[in-house]
Design an enzyme around this catalytic site. Structure first.
Site: not given
Ligand SMILES: O=C(O)CCC(=O)C(=O)O
Length: 298
Positions: A115, A117, A274, A289
């Site tokens: 995806h 973000d 990612h 995050r």
């Molecule tokens: O936890 C991760 O490595 C990535 C998490 C994720 O996909 C995101 O924060 O959009």
């Protein structure tokens, strides 16, 4: 790996860096940055090079950092205003920080599919800054894919056709009341997610976007949030979207990051996708995050 006949994968050529070390980790994208302590205020010259490294490599990684939530936000704020996620809960006292946690006894992870973000926003994020607080002894790596390469390696005919298309994006497939993902989200006790009707709102974005800082074209559709093409039904859109989802995330366009406690990844959401691997059952993983606001894609 299946590269098209239209070009070769190359790392973008970069200028010299004098304030930081920059070491690419794959032929497609991604570089580790050294010589920076993010717990201190980063001077403007160093920050300029970090920004250039992000633009050159699409995702950059720092190791061995010790960040408080405030320092994490301060660093991220140097790149723009911070987003508050409409559907995901936050760290107590820090609305701009999403805790991304999978407990030992949980099965479902966050971000466990390719995806970009929050492409369901009219102005999707510039990027996300993810900091590792606790990492499993093995597994839990994150994959990234260059959407510049995904665009560059399409045929001229496909590029021309996609150039005229607009896609409809929504959070409904992830956070809608009836969605499968919402049912899975509800099983995840360590993270708060909301299932709401508001998630069904749709926005339009060009299928090929131009990066506002580099001027390069990138493919901008993703399986999590892209519903269909504008002016077409879901059924009509599905075959071409499915082709683009698979094309965009093929091995040759990716890098893989192995996390340690204290690692930090900063990805440019305007030219990457990612995928958080879910291969560490029985172990705990905890990340924070911060998401930096971006512009309307064009
Ligand atoms: O936890 C991760 O490595 C990535 C998490 C994720 O996909 C995101 O924060 O959009």
């Amino acid at each position: 790996m299946h590269l098209g006949e239209h070009g070769m994968v190359t790392v973008v050529e970069t200028g010299q860096y004098t304030h930081i070390g920059v070491s690419p980790i794959s032929g497609a994208l991604g570089a580790e940055i050294s010589g920076v302590d993010l717990s201190q205020t980063v001077d403007d010259a160093t920050l300029g090079e970090i920004r250039r490294a992000l633009l050159d490599h699409c995702v950059i990684f720092f190791r061995g950092q010790t960040l408080t939530p405030d320092r994490h936000k301060d660093f991220s704020r140097r790149f723009g205003t911070l987003n508050v996620h409409p559907f995901v809960g936050h760290v107590a006292g820090h609305p701009e920080i999403i805790p991304i946690v999978k407990e030992k006894d949980e099965k479902v992870n966050f971000g466990g599919g390719w995806h970009t973000d929050m492409s369901f926003l009219a102005e999707p994020p510039l990027g996300s800054v993810l900091y590792a607080l606790e990492t499993p002894a093995y597994g839990g790596d994150t994959l990234f894919a260059s959407q510049y390469l995904a665009y560059d390696l399409l045929s001229p005919g496909m590029k021309q056709m996609l150039g005229g298309l607009t896609a409809i994006h929504t959070a409904g497939m992830q956070y809608g009341v009836e969605s499968e993902a919402s049912k899975n989200n509800a099983k995840r006790k360590s993270m708060e997610t909301k299932a709401t009707e508001e998630a069904e709102t749709t926005v339009e974005h060009p299928v090929v976007r131009t990066h506002p800082e580099t001027g390069r074209k990138a493919l901008y559709v993703n399986e999590a949030f892209t519903l269909k093409f504008k002016g077409m039904s879901k059924r009509e859109s599905r075959p071409l979207l499915q082709f683009l989802f698979e094309h965009a995330t093929q091995d040759a366009f990716t890098c893989r990051f192995r996390w340690e406690t204290g690692s930090l990844a900063f990805w440019d959401n305007r030219c990457t996708q990612h995928y958080a691997l879910n291969d560490y059952h029985g172990q705990r993983r905890e990340m924070h995050r911060v998401t930096v606001d971006g512009d309307r894609p064009f």
